[in-house]
Design a protein around this motif. Structure first.
Motif, PDB file in Angstrom:
ATOM      1  N   THR A  68       1.757 -24.216 -13.296  1.00 38.21           N
ATOM      2  CA  THR A  68       3.177 -24.257 -12.887  1.00 38.21           C
ATOM      3  C   THR A  68       3.340 -24.005 -11.396  1.00 38.21           C
ATOM      4  N   HIS A  69       2.587 -23.018 -10.944  1.00 44.74           N
ATOM      5  CA  HIS A  69       2.654 -22.707  -9.502  1.00 44.74           C
ATOM      6  C   HIS A  69       2.137 -23.878  -8.662  1.00 44.74           C
ATOM      7  N   GLU A  70       1.037 -24.452  -9.172  1.00 41.67           N
ATOM      8  CA  GLU A  70       0.490 -25.614  -8.438  1.00 41.67           C
ATOM      9  C   GLU A  70       1.480 -26.765  -8.452  1.00 41.67           C
ATOM     10  N   HIS A  71       2.130 -26.911  -9.643  1.00 42.27           N
ATOM     11  CA  HIS A  71       3.143 -27.984  -9.711  1.00 42.27           C
ATOM     12  C   HIS A  71       4.287 -27.734  -8.740  1.00 42.27           C
ATOM     13  N   GLN A  72       4.718 -26.463  -8.677  1.00 42.11           N
ATOM     14  CA  GLN A  72       5.784 -26.141  -7.720  1.00 42.11           C
ATOM     15  C   GLN A  72       5.355 -26.428  -6.283  1.00 42.11           C
ATOM     16  N   LEU A  73       4.083 -26.030  -6.036  1.00 41.14           N
ATOM     17  CA  LEU A  73       3.597 -26.336  -4.672  1.00 41.14           C
ATOM     18  C   LEU A  73       3.559 -27.830  -4.421  1.00 41.14           C
ATOM     19  N   GLY A  74       3.103 -28.571  -5.438  1.00 39.33           N
ATOM     20  CA  GLY A  74       3.081 -30.031  -5.272  1.00 39.33           C
ATOM     21  C   GLY A  74       4.461 -30.608  -5.081  1.00 39.33           C
ATOM     22  N   VAL A  75       5.414 -30.053  -5.934  1.00 41.70           N
ATOM     23  CA  VAL A  75       6.789 -30.534  -5.778  1.00 41.70           C
ATOM     24  C   VAL A  75       7.327 -30.221  -4.386  1.00 41.70           C
ATOM     25  N   LYS A  76       7.022 -28.964  -3.951  1.00 44.61           N
ATOM     26  CA  LYS A  76       7.487 -28.601  -2.601  1.00 44.61           C
ATOM     27  C   LYS A  76       6.870 -29.512  -1.542  1.00 44.61           C
ATOM     28  N   GLU A  77       5.571 -29.813  -1.747  1.00 44.73           N
ATOM     29  CA  GLU A  77       4.892 -30.686  -0.771  1.00 44.73           C
ATOM     30  C   GLU A  77       5.511 -32.083  -0.774  1.00 44.73           C
ATOM     31  N   GLU A  78       5.766 -32.544  -2.021  1.00 47.31           N
ATOM     32  CA  GLU A  78       6.400 -33.858  -2.098  1.00 47.31           C
ATOM     33  C   GLU A  78       7.788 -33.835  -1.475  1.00 47.31           C
ATOM     34  N   ILE A  79       8.493 -32.716  -1.756  1.00 41.98           N
ATOM     35  CA  ILE A  79       9.846 -32.621  -1.138  1.00 41.98           C
ATOM     36  C   ILE A  79       9.745 -32.617   0.389  1.00 41.98           C
ATOM     37  N   VAL A 115     -15.871   1.656 -12.500  1.00 46.35           N
ATOM     38  CA  VAL A 115     -14.771   1.452 -13.417  1.00 46.35           C
ATOM     39  C   VAL A 115     -15.172   0.381 -14.389  1.00 46.35           C
ATOM     40  N   GLN A 116     -14.505   0.380 -15.503  1.00 41.55           N
ATOM     41  CA  GLN A 116     -14.749  -0.637 -16.502  1.00 41.55           C
ATOM     42  C   GLN A 116     -13.848  -1.816 -16.251  1.00 41.55           C
ATOM     43  N   THR A 117     -14.425  -2.930 -16.453  1.00 43.82           N
ATOM     44  CA  THR A 117     -13.655  -4.153 -16.289  1.00 43.82           C
ATOM     45  C   THR A 117     -13.127  -4.592 -17.633  1.00 43.82           C
ATOM     46  N   TYR A 118     -11.920  -5.198 -17.634  1.00 45.58           N
ATOM     47  CA  TYR A 118     -11.265  -5.668 -18.850  1.00 45.58           C
ATOM     48  C   TYR A 118     -11.156  -7.160 -18.790  1.00 45.58           C
ATOM     49  N   LEU A 119     -11.598  -7.831 -19.720  1.00 53.47           N
ATOM     50  CA  LEU A 119     -11.511  -9.290 -19.807  1.00 53.47           C
ATOM     51  C   LEU A 119     -10.263  -9.668 -20.574  1.00 53.47           C
ATOM     52  N   MET A 120      -9.617 -10.752 -20.107  1.00 55.21           N
ATOM     53  CA  MET A 120      -8.441 -11.256 -20.799  1.00 55.21           C
ATOM     54  C   MET A 120      -8.897 -11.924 -22.073  1.00 55.21           C
ATOM     55  N   ASN A 121      -8.109 -11.765 -23.038  1.00 56.80           N
ATOM     56  CA  ASN A 121      -8.408 -12.476 -24.268  1.00 56.80           C
ATOM     57  C   ASN A 121      -8.093 -13.943 -24.091  1.00 56.80           C
ATOM     58  N   GLU A 122      -8.313 -14.706 -25.087  1.00 54.62           N
ATOM     59  CA  GLU A 122      -8.166 -16.158 -24.985  1.00 54.62           C
ATOM     60  C   GLU A 122      -6.733 -16.544 -24.694  1.00 54.62           C
ATOM     61  N   VAL A 123      -5.797 -15.799 -25.335  1.00 55.70           N
ATOM     62  CA  VAL A 123      -4.391 -16.160 -25.135  1.00 55.70           C
ATOM     63  C   VAL A 123      -3.949 -15.868 -23.702  1.00 55.70           C
ATOM     64  N   GLY A 124      -4.280 -14.760 -23.131  1.00 53.13           N
ATOM     65  CA  GLY A 124      -3.895 -14.411 -21.742  1.00 53.13           C
ATOM     66  C   GLY A 124      -4.461 -15.391 -20.729  1.00 53.13           C
ATOM     67  N   LEU A 125      -5.603 -15.887 -21.013  1.00 49.98           N
ATOM     68  CA  LEU A 125      -6.226 -16.842 -20.078  1.00 49.98           C
ATOM     69  C   LEU A 125      -5.455 -18.141 -20.041  1.00 49.98           C
ATOM     70  N   VAL A 126      -4.980 -18.579 -21.154  1.00 46.97           N
ATOM     71  CA  VAL A 126      -4.203 -19.831 -21.210  1.00 46.97           C
ATOM     72  C   VAL A 126      -2.893 -19.659 -20.467  1.00 46.97           C
ATOM     73  N   GLU A 127      -2.266 -18.512 -20.706  1.00 51.56           N
ATOM     74  CA  GLU A 127      -0.993 -18.281 -19.999  1.00 51.56           C
ATOM     75  C   GLU A 127      -1.192 -18.253 -18.504  1.00 51.56           C
ATOM     76  N   SER A 128      -2.281 -17.627 -18.106  1.00 52.93           N
ATOM     77  CA  SER A 128      -2.543 -17.615 -16.640  1.00 52.93           C
ATOM     78  C   SER A 128      -2.785 -18.997 -16.109  1.00 52.93           C
ATOM     79  N   ALA A 129      -3.502 -19.786 -16.901  1.00 49.70           N
ATOM     80  CA  ALA A 129      -3.750 -21.169 -16.456  1.00 49.70           C
ATOM     81  C   ALA A 129      -2.445 -21.945 -16.366  1.00 49.70           C
ATOM     82  N   LEU A 130      -1.598 -21.714 -17.394  1.00 47.46           N
ATOM     83  CA  LEU A 130      -0.293 -22.399 -17.338  1.00 47.46           C
ATOM     84  C   LEU A 130       0.519 -21.950 -16.105  1.00 47.46           C
ATOM     85  N   TYR A 131       0.461 -20.659 -15.934  1.00 47.35           N
ATOM     86  CA  TYR A 131       1.189 -20.150 -14.740  1.00 47.35           C
ATOM     87  C   TYR A 131       0.653 -20.760 -13.447  1.00 47.35           C
ATOM     88  N   GLU A 132      -0.691 -20.829 -13.440  1.00 44.03           N
ATOM     89  CA  GLU A 132      -1.294 -21.423 -12.221  1.00 44.03           C
ATOM     90  C   GLU A 132      -0.907 -22.888 -12.085  1.00 44.03           C
TER      91      GLU A 132
END
Length: 638
Positions: free
Chosen positions: A142-153, A123-140
């Protein structure tokens, strides 16, 4: 597999800060931009923010392996692509970036892969463009922040729970301390209450004791007053009773003396009448003899009045010899017996008049005296105590002294028949009592004479002309009759032995500070009268042996050689008289008397003579002075 290009929205700027990354940025540029942004935020705020990072972000794979931060590859299947469009629309509506399929031109799978599943994985692989990569990083992020917040809680909650538990423990510990303090305070208060109650009780008790003491003192004063009044009244009553008693005794004595004088006058009148009749009979006999002389031949008449008078004298001699053979006793002994029995008779008459004139019953005094005499033992202190009690009874005005003395004489003699009777101890009591009441000795002796004629001493011989039967004779000499049956000779001899032992113990008893009015002198006289007047038989042998057992030791110590002569006479005359009768019943008593003489038992102090704790001497005379044979002596000793 068809490559799909993601649609990237333009970044939105809020307050000079881009909410979405530049689509032309590389992933590494994006990370550096984020780091710089965080540093700006940290510098602009004095308070640490929850999004602050202390180290650069690191990207990890699905299995926990660390991946490079430069780029990443996503594989998306055809079936998921169709679904992703709908999801992209939903993501856009929420303002979020949704990762899409993209073609990674820089990466491809080598056709030289040796895997067996090459057709399926081609199969062919599809690479995310520059914008999708940033959003994923932000999402990550955010998720990491939520995990940190949960850990702190979670950490905060854990810390709060720990603090809560510590506070709970502290609270429970404090509560326990408070409870202990309360308990201690309650215990202290309880102790204070107990002490207070005790003090109150002690105070009340002291008060009640003082009140009771006052009442007792008052009652004692009242009792003393009552006793004083009663004693005064009792003294008056006793004085009155003594006066009445003296008057009664004087009256009774006067009546007894008048009666005695009347009896003496009657006896004198009878004697005078008897003498007158005797003289008249002699005169008649003389006249008759004179009348008969004329008819008698001259040879017989020559005898005349002398023959007649000789016949009268022979008749008198025969009668006196007959009476003398029946009653064997010394005249002095019979005289003393009559005097003592007369005193006892007068005392009984006086007591009878006292009982009839008084409403009191004196039997309790008799029982008390009997109990005291029965309790006499061979102990000096006991003897002294019993004698003192008897003297107190004699001095008690509630019972006349004559009645008390009569009871004493009766009980002390009747106690001889008791198996536990101690003759020496009883004799000591008699001497102690009679030393203060001398009149009691004659009454005791009279009772002993009445109970046993061999204490007089006298003996009555059996004659058919004087007694109707043997039973009548036995009653006269002292046999007892129970339910119409006369006691056996053995029982009579046992009682005879008891009475003689009491008499023998009495005559030899000597008590310091007291006078025995019937002492050894009377015992010596009794032995002389006995050997002079009484015949040798079973009764007299038993009486003699009992007397020697009790008084022989004391008689020897006082009379020495004279007493040895007495014993020699007994050996030569009395024992020979017993042997000459050849009676088997006499052999035992004969052997006892012979052993007493041959073994010189009179040199040994009899058992029980010295009371326990008494000061009577235990010395015995040496036997060397009396080894010679007994001397012969005449029958009469006084």
């Amino acid at each position: 597999m068809e490559a799909v290009k993601l649609e990237i929205r333009r970044p939105q700027i809020v307050n000079g800060i881009g909410l979405e990354p530049d689509p032309d940025w590389s992933f590494k540029s994006l990370l550096s931009e984020l780091d710089s942004l965080e540093k700006k935020l940290n510098l602009s705020s004095s308070v640490s923010l929850p999004f602050a990072k202390t180290k650069s972000r690191e990207i990890y794979g699905e299995k926990g392996t660390k991946r490079s931060s430069n780029a990443f590859v996503m594989r998306v299947s055809d079936e998921e692509f169709e679904d992703s469009e709908g999801e992209n629309e939903e993501v856009r509506d929420r303002g979020l970036v949704k990762a899409a399929r993209f073609n990674c031109n820089e990466f491809y799978f080598s056709s030289d892969d040796d895997s067996d599943d090459q057709p399926c994985l081609d199969v062919q692989t599809y690479l995310m463009n520059e914008v999708g990569l940033v959003e994923s990083a932000l999402y990550e992020l955010t998720h990491e922040h939520q995990l940190g917040v949960k850990e702190e809680i979670r950490n905060t909650i854990s810390a709060l729970e720990t603090d809560l538990m510590n506070e709970s423990e502290k609270s429970s510990s404090a509560h326990t301390k408070v409870e202990k303090y309360r308990e201690a305070r309650r215990e202290v208060e309880r102790k204070f209450d107990v002490q207070y109650q005790r003090r109150v009780a002690e105070g009340l008790d002291n008060h009640l004791t003082a009140v009771q003491r006052d009442h007792e003192l008052k009652s004692q004063i009242e009792e003393r007053k009552i006793r004083s009044d009663a004693a005064h009244e009792e003294a008056k009553r006793r004085e009155k009773a003594l006066q009445e008693e003296r008057l009664r005794q004087e009256k009774a004595k006067a009546e007894a003396e008048a009666k005695l004088k009347a009896e003496e006058a009657n006896r004198a009148a009878l004697e005078a009448e008897r003498i007158g009749a005797k003289e008249a009979a002699e005169k008649e006999a003389a006249k008759a003899s004179k009348a008969n002389t004329s008819e008698v031949p001259q040879t017989e008449a020559s005898g005349g009045p002398n023959a007649t008078s000789s016949r009268v004298e022979n008749d008198k001699t025969n009668k006196s010899e007959l009476a003398g053979n029946m009653l064997r006793a010394a005249e002095s002994a019979l005289k003393l017996e009559r005097e003592r029995l007369q005193k006892l008779k007068e005392l009984e008459e006086i007591n009878q008049s006292l009982r009839s004139s008084s409403n009191q019953n004196f039997d309790s005094t008799g029982r008390l005296i009997g109990r005291l005499i029965r309790q006499i033992s061979g102990n000096k202190d006991k003897v002294s105590t019993q004698a003192s009690e008897l003297v107190k009874i004699f001095n008690n005005p509630r019972c006349p002294q004559t009645i008390s003395i009569a009871y004493f004489a009766q009980k002390v003699v009747s106690n001889c028949e008791s198996p536990s009777h101690s003759a020496f101890a009883c004799a000591h009591v008699i001497v102690l009592v009679t030393s203060q009441f001398p009149q009691a000795m004659d009454l005791v002796l009279a009772e002993i004479h009445r109970a046993c004629i061999y204490t007089v001493p006298k003996h009555i011989s059996y004659t058919k002309s004087a007694f109707e039967s043997k039973e009548a004779y036995w009653k006269v000499i002292g046999y007892k009759e129970d339910d119409g049956k006369i006691e056996s000779t053995t029982d009579y001899l046992v009682r005879l032995d008891s009475y003689m032992k009491l008499y023998g113990a009495l005559v030899q008893t000597e008590v310091a500070g007291c006078q025995n009015v019937h002492g050894l002198k009377e015992g010596w006289a009794w032995l002389a009268r006995f050997l002079n007047a009484l015949p040798a038989n079973m009764y007299t042998a038993v009486a003699l042996y009992a007397f020697l057992q009790m008084a022989g030791f004391a008689l020897f110590r006082k009379y020495r050689s004279q007493f040895m002569k007495m014993l020699n006479f007994i050996s030569e005359n009395f024992l020979n008289a017993l042997r000459s009768q050849d009676d088997p019943d006499l052999r035992p008593i004969t052997s006892k008397i012979q052993c007493y003489l041959e073994d010189k038992l009179f040199l040994q102090e009899p058992e029980g003579r010295t009371l326990q704790g008494s000061l009577l001497s235990n010395n015995m005379a040496p036997e060397s002075d009396y080894h010679g044979p007994y001397h012969q002596q005449s029958r009469h000793f006084y």
